[in-house]
Scaffold this active site. Structure first.
Site, PDB file in Angstrom:
ATOM      1  N   HIS A 101      28.013 -57.168  93.059  1.00  0.00           N
ATOM      2  CA  HIS A 101      28.853 -57.586  91.934  1.00  0.00           C
ATOM      3  C   HIS A 101      30.261 -57.983  92.387  1.00  0.00           C
ATOM      4  CE1 HIS A 101      26.146 -56.348  88.566  1.00  0.00           C
ATOM      5  NE2 HIS A 101      25.556 -55.754  89.594  1.00  0.00           N
ATOM      6  N   ASP A 117      38.166 -61.306  92.578  1.00  0.00           N
ATOM      7  CA  ASP A 117      37.223 -60.622  91.694  1.00  0.00           C
ATOM      8  C   ASP A 117      35.851 -61.244  91.858  1.00  0.00           C
ATOM      9  OD1 ASP A 117      36.421 -58.844  89.732  1.00  0.00           O
ATOM     10  OD2 ASP A 117      38.094 -59.323  88.415  1.00  0.00           O
TER      11      ASP A 117
HETATM   12  C1  G6P Z   1      33.286 -52.716  89.353  1.00  0.00           C
HETATM   13  C2  G6P Z   1      32.145 -52.410  90.281  1.00  0.00           C
HETATM   14  C3  G6P Z   1      31.114 -51.537  89.591  1.00  0.00           C
HETATM   15  C4  G6P Z   1      31.787 -50.311  89.025  1.00  0.00           C
HETATM   16  C5  G6P Z   1      32.925 -50.724  88.102  1.00  0.00           C
HETATM   17  C6  G6P Z   1      33.686 -49.526  87.546  1.00  0.00           C
HETATM   18  O1  G6P Z   1      32.864 -53.537  88.308  1.00  0.00           O
HETATM   19  O2  G6P Z   1      31.558 -53.602  90.751  1.00  0.00           O
HETATM   20  O3  G6P Z   1      30.114 -51.131  90.499  1.00  0.00           O
HETATM   21  O4  G6P Z   1      30.877 -49.501  88.321  1.00  0.00           O
HETATM   22  O5  G6P Z   1      33.827 -51.529  88.831  1.00  0.00           O
HETATM   23  O6  G6P Z   1      34.130 -48.718  88.580  1.00  0.00           O
HETATM   24  P1  G6P Z   1      33.749 -47.177  88.627  1.00  0.00           P
HETATM   25  O7  G6P Z   1      34.208 -46.703  89.972  1.00  0.00           O
HETATM   26  O8  G6P Z   1      34.514 -46.577  87.496  1.00  0.00           O
HETATM   27  O9  G6P Z   1      32.260 -47.080  88.430  1.00  0.00           O
END
Ligand code: G6P
Length: 486
Positions: A157, A364
């Site tokens: 992602h 991003d």
């Molecule tokens: C990004 C990453 C995700 C992640 C999200 C939130 O979008 O690509 O994998 O889940 O951030 O971050 P966190 O550490 O809170 O899961």
């Protein structure tokens, strides 16, 4: 097909759940409908979890959600350590912020191995595994080591940066070699895919052409699958959400003033300091915009135990208060700054209320806020998206006002232009963006990836190959690590 989707963070699908990140919110509606089992972290840890994985399983749409307690001894090293203090900064080209100890790396590999063992419980004869994001780069190799011959795909992602940047991650070679165990790796953009291929060619010396990498383990396909949203559903949600009490209170408080909105996790990749500096500059250069246009910045705290995030939170709070102190009036606050999460419903209503959406990350993977802001607009009077050219979304949303987030003056001028853009131009730009969103929905992304994964696997006949000739071993986890649990 028994589809098993794996990500660190999952969503329970509760309507009012605050959404902190793109991945879980984006996957929820498609996973729910697909009948897949979605496996991820429960957010809790457990001593001795490695002996027997504990999963809380609940129904999720046509499928199920399994939330695992991760091993207490390794969670910190895995999540705050290697995943978010080594991989995340590197993937966003912030090598200056890489902090990683050997213990963190071992914990990361431990959690990947733990997850692989836990997944066996969800395996059925016709399983397809789809692993999400940088938390689990080595999960495919761990599954293969356990004898899994089913299709295994991986989608990143985040961006995949230039070769030299990935070279800043300790154990980068071992990790990328482990990634060769996947049948298909998906990236958000052509640049990400190209960067990966360039590493594979130059650092691993492998042949790669037409999206196929040949290694001693067989072939691996790589491709570009830009993630989308469900624009029609989001538009309906936004139209309804303007009646939500939180949204109507905001409208009333504006008194005809124009509003720009920014919604981000509080993360250094999001360019928040530069954005606030750009607004500061705009009010300085065009004092006439004071009182007539303000910024609502929602910055949801994230990964707060990591020093770089704590530092950013302090710096941003200080900067916002400084800008408000200089430009504000007794009855006017230039920046409304909120450090909390909101449900998707409320966010949809807030996006529709704002005349300008500012999405200006330094780097991003995609940035779904940009897409959601567009989908939430009133077709008769749409707002303007100011978008960083370094967000993956800029490839599709090229009729947004594209900015360089490092050019503060340029951003200041562009935000002012957005605030005064005539209706005809706003509509033309918005319609072109909506067209792109409609052709690249999240449903299409999901189906395209799963189809490509199944095709790739069928083409290469991995199952037969693995059974016929024992494969060369995957890059091993450090020896002391495997010894501990096996
Ligand atoms: C990004 C990453 C995700 C992640 C999200 C939130 O979008 O690509 O994998 O889940 O951030 O971050 P966190 O550490 O809170 O899961």
């Amino acid at each position: 097909m028994n589809l098993v989707v794996v990500s660190n963070r999952v969503s329970r699908g509760k309507a009012n759940e605050p959404m902190t990140g793109g991945l879980a919110a984006a996957l929820l509606p498609v996973v729910e409908k697909s009948g897949a089992i979605w496996v991820g972290s429960s957010g809790r840890v457990r001593d001795g979890a490695h002996k027997e994985a504990f999963a809380e399983i609940e129904a999720l749409g046509a499928g199920a959600l399994a939330m695992l307690d991760l091993p207490a001894a390794h969670y910190g090293g895995y999540y705050e350590g290697f995943a978010n203090s080594a991989l995340w900064p590197a993937l966003h080209s912030r090598t200056d912020l890489i902090r990683a100890s050997q213990e963190d790396y071992l914990s990361y590999r431990e959690v990947n191995a733990f997850m692989a063992r836990a997944l066996l419980r969800f395996q059925k004869p016709d399983s397809v595994f789809w692993i999400q994001d940088y938390h689990f780069l080595a999960l495919g190799a761990e599954l293969r080591d356990l004898g899994v011959t089913d299709p295994i795909g991986f989608f990143l992602h985040t961006p995949w940066p230039a070769r030299a940047v990935i070279g800043g991650v300790p154990h980068h070679r071992e990790l990328v070699e482990a990634m060769l165990a996947y049948d298909l790796i998906g990236f958000q953009t052509d640049d990400d895919c190209e960067n990966f291929l360039s590493y594979v060619r130059s650092d691993l010396g492998l042949a790669a052409r037409d999206g196929v990498v040949d290694s001693r383990h067989g072939s691996l396909r790589v491709g570009v699958f830009p993630i989308g949203i469900d624009p029609e559903k989001f538009a309906q949600q936004a139209a309804k959400a303007v009646l939500h009490p939180d949204v109507s209170r905001l409208r009333r408080s504006l008194n005809g003033e124009k509003l720009a909105i920014g919604v981000d996790r509080l993360d250094y990749s999001k360019g928040l300091l530069n954005r606030v500096n750009a607004f500061d500059r705009m009010w300085t250069l065009q004092p006439g915009l004071a009182r007539t246009a303000s910024l609502l910045q929602i910055a949801t705290p994230s990964r707060g135990a990591i020093e770089a995030y704590g530092n950013l939170q302090n710096e941003l709070a200080k900067l916002v208060s400084d800008v408000n102190g200089r430009h504000g009036e007794a009855d006017w606050t230039p920046i409304r700054y909120l450090n909390k999460g909101f449900s998707q419903t409320v966010l949809a209503g807030l996006y529709r209320t704002a005349q300008v959406g500012v999405v200006t990350p330094l780097h991003d993977g995609m940035n779904l806020v940009a897409k959601e802001y567009v989908a939430a607009q009133n077709p008769a009077d749409p707002g303007v998206l100011v978008l960083s050219k370094f967000a993956g979304a800029a490839n599709e949303l090229d009729t947004a006002l594209l900015v360089n987030p490092h050019d503060i003056d340029g951003m200041a001028r562009t935000i002012a232009t957005a605030l005064s853009m005539p209706l005809t131009e706003r509509r033309l730009r918005w319609e072109a963006m909506m067209k792109k969103l409609r052709s690249g929905t999240i449903q299409r992304w999901f189906a395209d990836f799963v189809d490509a994964l199944q095709e790739t696997h069928a083409d290469k006949g991995v199952g037969e190959r693995l059974i016929a000739e024992p494969p060369a071993p995957w890059p091993r986890r450090p020896a002391d690590l495997s010894a501990r649990y096996h």
